[in-house]
Design a protein around this motif. Sequence first.
Motif, PDB file in Angstrom:
ATOM      1  N   PHE A  57       0.806  -1.221   0.000  1.00  0.00           N
ATOM      2  CA  PHE A  57       0.000   0.000   0.000  1.00  0.00           C
ATOM      3  C   PHE A  57       0.841   1.274   0.000  1.00  0.00           C
ATOM      4  N   VAL A  58       2.076   1.214   0.468  1.00  0.00           N
ATOM      5  CA  VAL A  58       2.898   2.428   0.499  1.00  0.00           C
ATOM      6  C   VAL A  58       3.709   2.615  -0.778  1.00  0.00           C
ATOM      7  N   LEU A  59       3.646   1.690  -1.712  1.00  0.00           N
ATOM      8  CA  LEU A  59       4.378   1.861  -2.965  1.00  0.00           C
ATOM      9  C   LEU A  59       3.835   3.065  -3.728  1.00  0.00           C
ATOM     10  N   PRO A  60       4.700   3.844  -4.355  1.00  0.00           N
ATOM     11  CA  PRO A  60       4.222   5.038  -5.076  1.00  0.00           C
ATOM     12  C   PRO A  60       3.469   4.724  -6.360  1.00  0.00           C
ATOM     13  N   PRO A 193     -11.392  11.744  -4.037  1.00  0.00           N
ATOM     14  CA  PRO A 193     -10.073  11.464  -3.441  1.00  0.00           C
ATOM     15  C   PRO A 193      -9.928  12.203  -2.125  1.00  0.00           C
ATOM     16  N   PRO A 194      -8.797  12.033  -1.426  1.00  0.00           N
ATOM     17  CA  PRO A 194      -8.587  12.760  -0.158  1.00  0.00           C
ATOM     18  C   PRO A 194      -8.648  14.273  -0.360  1.00  0.00           C
ATOM     19  N   SER A 195      -9.219  14.960   0.604  1.00  0.00           N
ATOM     20  CA  SER A 195      -9.331  16.411   0.503  1.00  0.00           C
ATOM     21  C   SER A 195      -7.997  17.105   0.723  1.00  0.00           C
ATOM     22  N   SER A 196      -7.063  16.435   1.366  1.00  0.00           N
ATOM     23  CA  SER A 196      -5.721  16.972   1.579  1.00  0.00           C
ATOM     24  C   SER A 196      -4.748  15.809   1.702  1.00  0.00           C
ATOM     25  N   PRO A 197      -3.468  16.024   1.423  1.00  0.00           N
ATOM     26  CA  PRO A 197      -2.494  14.926   1.509  1.00  0.00           C
ATOM     27  C   PRO A 197      -2.468  14.297   2.898  1.00  0.00           C
ATOM     28  N   GLY A 198      -2.584  12.973   2.922  1.00  0.00           N
ATOM     29  CA  GLY A 198      -2.534  12.242   4.187  1.00  0.00           C
ATOM     30  C   GLY A 198      -3.855  12.131   4.907  1.00  0.00           C
ATOM     31  N   SER A 199      -4.916  12.763   4.400  1.00  0.00           N
ATOM     32  CA  SER A 199      -6.217  12.671   5.064  1.00  0.00           C
ATOM     33  C   SER A 199      -6.947  11.402   4.624  1.00  0.00           C
ATOM     34  N   TYR A 200      -8.138  11.222   5.150  1.00  0.00           N
ATOM     35  CA  TYR A 200      -8.904  10.001   4.886  1.00  0.00           C
ATOM     36  C   TYR A 200      -9.155   9.830   3.390  1.00  0.00           C
ATOM     37  N   ASP A 201      -8.837   8.662   2.887  1.00  0.00           N
ATOM     38  CA  ASP A 201      -8.974   8.363   1.462  1.00  0.00           C
ATOM     39  C   ASP A 201     -10.252   7.558   1.241  1.00  0.00           C
ATOM     40  N   ALA A 203     -11.940   7.278  -1.524  1.00  0.00           N
ATOM     41  CA  ALA A 203     -11.902   6.568  -2.806  1.00  0.00           C
ATOM     42  C   ALA A 203     -11.245   5.198  -2.660  1.00  0.00           C
ATOM     43  N   ARG A 204     -10.207   5.110  -1.833  1.00  0.00           N
ATOM     44  CA  ARG A 204      -9.537   3.818  -1.645  1.00  0.00           C
ATOM     45  C   ARG A 204     -10.457   2.826  -0.936  1.00  0.00           C
ATOM     46  N   ASP A 205     -11.116   3.277   0.146  1.00  0.00           N
ATOM     47  CA  ASP A 205     -12.027   2.383   0.851  1.00  0.00           C
ATOM     48  C   ASP A 205     -13.208   1.993  -0.030  1.00  0.00           C
ATOM     49  N   ALA A 206     -13.712   2.951  -0.813  1.00  0.00           N
ATOM     50  CA  ALA A 206     -14.821   2.656  -1.717  1.00  0.00           C
ATOM     51  C   ALA A 206     -14.403   1.626  -2.761  1.00  0.00           C
ATOM     52  N   PHE A 207     -13.169   1.720  -3.234  1.00  0.00           N
ATOM     53  CA  PHE A 207     -12.674   0.765  -4.226  1.00  0.00           C
ATOM     54  C   PHE A 207     -12.730  -0.652  -3.678  1.00  0.00           C
ATOM     55  N   PHE A 208     -12.255  -0.847  -2.436  1.00  0.00           N
ATOM     56  CA  PHE A 208     -12.223  -2.190  -1.864  1.00  0.00           C
ATOM     57  C   PHE A 208     -13.599  -2.646  -1.390  1.00  0.00           C
ATOM     58  N   ASP A 209     -14.545  -1.716  -1.233  1.00  0.00           N
ATOM     59  CA  ASP A 209     -15.928  -2.089  -0.924  1.00  0.00           C
ATOM     60  C   ASP A 209     -16.757  -2.311  -2.182  1.00  0.00           C
ATOM     61  N   GLY A 210     -16.158  -2.100  -3.342  1.00  0.00           N
ATOM     62  CA  GLY A 210     -16.880  -2.281  -4.596  1.00  0.00           C
ATOM     63  C   GLY A 210     -17.770  -1.111  -4.970  1.00  0.00           C
ATOM     64  N   VAL A 211     -17.636   0.024  -4.290  1.00  0.00           N
ATOM     65  CA  VAL A 211     -18.465   1.196  -4.578  1.00  0.00           C
ATOM     66  C   VAL A 211     -17.768   2.020  -5.664  1.00  0.00           C
ATOM     67  N   GLY A 212     -18.386   2.075  -6.830  1.00  0.00           N
ATOM     68  CA  GLY A 212     -17.776   2.756  -7.965  1.00  0.00           C
ATOM     69  C   GLY A 212     -18.379   4.109  -8.274  1.00  0.00           C
ATOM     70  N   GLY A 213     -19.304   4.585  -7.452  1.00  0.00           N
ATOM     71  CA  GLY A 213     -19.906   5.882  -7.719  1.00  0.00           C
ATOM     72  C   GLY A 213     -20.652   6.404  -6.509  1.00  0.00           C
ATOM     73  N   VAL A 214     -20.674   7.719  -6.365  1.00  0.00           N
ATOM     74  CA  VAL A 214     -21.440   8.380  -5.317  1.00  0.00           C
ATOM     75  C   VAL A 214     -22.207   9.516  -5.974  1.00  0.00           C
ATOM     76  N   GLY A 215     -23.287   9.909  -5.341  1.00  0.00           N
ATOM     77  CA  GLY A 215     -24.047  10.988  -5.951  1.00  0.00           C
ATOM     78  C   GLY A 215     -25.243  11.400  -5.127  1.00  0.00           C
ATOM     79  N   LEU A 216     -26.066  12.218  -5.753  1.00  0.00           N
ATOM     80  CA  LEU A 216     -27.237  12.799  -5.113  1.00  0.00           C
ATOM     81  C   LEU A 216     -28.470  12.451  -5.921  1.00  0.00           C
ATOM     82  N   ALA A 217     -29.471  11.891  -5.253  1.00  0.00           N
ATOM     83  CA  ALA A 217     -30.744  11.606  -5.915  1.00  0.00           C
ATOM     84  C   ALA A 217     -31.466  12.920  -6.163  1.00  0.00           C
ATOM     85  N   LEU A 218     -31.918  13.146  -7.385  1.00  0.00           N
ATOM     86  CA  LEU A 218     -32.560  14.400  -7.757  1.00  0.00           C
ATOM     87  C   LEU A 218     -34.075  14.292  -7.764  1.00  0.00           C
TER      88      LEU A 218
END
Length: 285
Positions: A57-60, A193-201, A203-218
């Motif tokens: 996980f720490v690989l660039p 993605p993270p709002s700032s470097p080193g903050s909560y990611d 997108a990464r957690d969503a990737f491993f949970d299989g969540v490929g999209g977020v949004g707002l119901a209109l």
Amino acid sequence: MTEETAIGGRPPLSMRLAGHPSLARASAWLRRQASLQAGRFGLWTPVALGGGTAVYFVLPAEPAFALAVLALALAAACALASLSSSLRPAASRVLVLAACLLAGFALGRMRTEQVRAPVAPEGGEVRRVEAWVVDVASPGQGGSRVLLAPVAIAGLAPGETPVRIRLTLRGPEPPPAPGTLVSVPALLNPPPPPSSPGSYDFARDAFFDGVGGVGLALGQLRALPPSEAGLPGGLVLQMRINAFRWDLTRRLVDRMGPDRGGLAAAMTTGHEAFVPAAQVEALRA
């Protein structure tokens, strides 16, 4: 054999370190720590496994999949070599830990490949979504959130459709129960993605949970006639379990009232949709 007649004509390690006091102290400390951990060797194997995953996980950059296969083959070779009766116990333990480290790296890379799924395109377009309600997630700032398993998303081919999306609903109405087939126009984006470097990611957690999209119901979610024909058995079972949890949550809130029932339901079933905002702020404080 004397120290002067060491193998290969070289003096033993203790004599070579004698001229370097700091290295000698470090070597003595390592030997002492290793002897203290001799009876707890088994507890270090999951640490090594997790350490290998952490290295991944720490690989660039994302390593090639062939590197994971190679690491797994080396792990198997180290594990087999550790079974040799000609090895000292310390050497055997080192090989086992090396095998766990390599296996952790390989499994991390393979898990990434296993959960890889389509992600909603950039641009935030409004699309008609037809999907199954898999679960009711924690409430957001704008309203309740639902986890959906899309059947179809307008403008996206089946191979481009995310496996799971998470929508924030508008309005105070409670979300539909898991297992409901719904249709709704939604503003979709990829997980942020993270709002700032080193903050909560997220997108990464969503990737491993299989969540490929977020949004707002209109608009309001419109229920469709359900038909579970052709659905994966795992998805059907997951929705039924979540429907039971949601029904229990509603019963607790109806019987105890929102002031007490919301928190009781959150502690019992994990659903936080009915916890009053004042209690949420109090808990955070």
